[in-house]
Design a protein around this motif. Structure first.
Motif, PDB file in Angstrom:
ATOM      1  N   SER A  51       0.844  -1.187   0.000  1.00  0.00           N
ATOM      2  CA  SER A  51       0.000   0.000   0.000  1.00  0.00           C
ATOM      3  C   SER A  51       0.877   1.234   0.000  1.00  0.00           C
ATOM      4  O   SER A  51       1.823   1.333   0.783  1.00  0.00           O
ATOM      5  CB  SER A  51      -0.897   0.028   1.240  1.00  0.00           C
ATOM      6  N   GLN A  64      -2.483   3.966  -3.625  1.00  0.00           N
ATOM      7  CA  GLN A  64      -2.421   2.797  -4.501  1.00  0.00           C
ATOM      8  C   GLN A  64      -2.279   1.545  -3.653  1.00  0.00           C
ATOM      9  O   GLN A  64      -1.628   1.582  -2.614  1.00  0.00           O
ATOM     10  CB  GLN A  64      -1.203   2.860  -5.431  1.00  0.00           C
ATOM     11  N   LEU A  66      -0.699  -2.008  -4.558  1.00  0.00           N
ATOM     12  CA  LEU A  66       0.040  -2.712  -5.608  1.00  0.00           C
ATOM     13  C   LEU A  66      -0.223  -4.199  -5.465  1.00  0.00           C
ATOM     14  O   LEU A  66       0.107  -4.797  -4.448  1.00  0.00           O
ATOM     15  CB  LEU A  66       1.538  -2.394  -5.490  1.00  0.00           C
ATOM     16  N   TRP A  97       7.835  -1.510  -9.376  1.00  0.00           N
ATOM     17  CA  TRP A  97       6.526  -0.868  -9.461  1.00  0.00           C
ATOM     18  C   TRP A  97       6.680   0.634  -9.691  1.00  0.00           C
ATOM     19  O   TRP A  97       7.621   1.243  -9.201  1.00  0.00           O
ATOM     20  CB  TRP A  97       5.762  -1.036  -8.152  1.00  0.00           C
ATOM     21  N   GLY A 102       0.550   2.569  -9.763  1.00  0.00           N
ATOM     22  CA  GLY A 102       0.354   1.184  -9.346  1.00  0.00           C
ATOM     23  C   GLY A 102       0.755   0.146 -10.368  1.00  0.00           C
ATOM     24  O   GLY A 102       0.511  -1.042 -10.192  1.00  0.00           O
TER      25      GLY A 102
END
Length: 156
Positions: A51, A64, A66, A97, A102
């Motif tokens: 997060s 986001q 992920l 990432w 995201g």
């Protein structure tokens, strides 16, 4: 204690917010602020997600989540510029990432399929180091995030 304050005054926890409700069923092994940014932080979870959260301005919010790992995320690290997160998972993959949207930039499987336990960006040149639990193998790919070794990576 700072100045003339008491222990209870120093640890009053005024303004503490709870922003991690999305990980209620799994442990959160790491929480880390982004480099030089006191309002941006991330946390990884054994539920397989990461997060990315904003603490200010306004109320704290999850920006986001992920998703993509098939096992718990044991560790993650911010790049120096905070434009990339790397995650190490018990599913035997490392992922790069883009924390702003995201998106998973790259998935790198461990050659032996071993669980990946921790990861770090080298602060001088942003190279990666990842440690797995493969006996006799202290670390696997050490590579710049934008140019990982071709033999260890899925096609971009």
């Amino acid at each position: 204690m700072a100045g003339d304050t008491t222990l209870s005054e120093n640890y009053a926890f005024a303004g503490v917010y709870h922003v991690f409700d999305q990980h209620t069923d799994s442990a959160v092994p790491k929480v880390q602020f982004a480099h030089d940014d006191r309002h941006l932080l991330a946390c990884c979870s054994l539920d397989g997600t990461i997060s990315v959260c904003r603490l200010a301005p306004g109320p704290p919010a999850v920006l986001q989540v992920l998703r993509g790992h098939g096992g718990g995320v044991a560790d993650f690290a911010w790049s120096l510029s905070n434009d990339v997160l790397v995650s190490a998972s018990l599913d035997g993959t490392l992922r790069l990432w883009a924390p702003t949207d995201g998106r998973c930039i790259r998935r790198v499987p461990d050659p032996d399929g071993a669980a990946l336990l921790c990861c770090a960006f080298q602060p001088l040149n942003n190279n990666l180091t990842v440690v797995s639990d493969t006996p006799g193998t202290p670390l696997c790919p050490s590579a710049a995030p934008r140019d990982p070794p071709k033999s260890l990576c899925d096609p971009p």
